[in-house]
Design an enzyme around this catalytic site. Sequence first.
Site: not given
Length: 205
Positions: A23, A157, A139, A100, A145
Amino acid sequence: MQYNIKQKVMLNIILFGPPGSGKGTQSENLIEKYGLNHISTGDILRAEIKNETELGKEAKGYIDAGKLVPDETVINMLAKKVDEGLGNNAKGFIFDGFPRTIPQAEALDDMMETKNLEIDCLLALEVGKEELVKRILNRGKTSGRSDDTDEGIIQQRVEEYENKTAPIADYYGKQGKLKTIKGEGSIEDTFDLLCDAIKQGVSSN
Ligand code: ATP
Ligand code: MG
């Protein structure tokens, strides 16, 4: 007699999909091509954490555990950003990571309505679970993160997504606004598919 004509000068898109579906990456391309405001609730929350605001302190615990931040918190945060966005010359909005949950989707629709705006389409990126986990772990090597490095948190998640977020596709499907896009190809190929879907979405409205 009262007419209720929606302003159709803007393009308002929800970019939808599980964590790691691309996204953020695709938003960058889309805002450039279409001149849109980018509203990423994940980015906003991370900025709040970095600045050690009250909101950031509240959100951090949820994010680090792979859980969703409470609806009320993100809904309030979003309304402010939409007002800011209406003050500049952008041609519309791209919502990335919001809504969400169903209550968030309802709040978004209500808010748009009060501003005489409308969501044009929800573009849903489809990526398999294994690929998601692989991408996020990758990532995590550079993103800094905390929620990108632990496989258990990533699974959490994805679970939150499946339980609370996935039903939103149907919610917009019932409004005739759902477009699904295969998200496992290259960044360029996926971008082309998204642009095609936007063309269709806008002309069919
Ligand atoms: P992608 O990789 O596709 O860009 P992502 O799921 O990895 O998306 P973000 O959208 O940046 O990442 O969200 C990170 C975290 O921020 C979420 O796991 C959640 O805790 C919190 N968050 C972001 N947006 C919302 C929201 N609309 N409602 C509740 N929590 C949110
Ligand atoms: Mg993101």
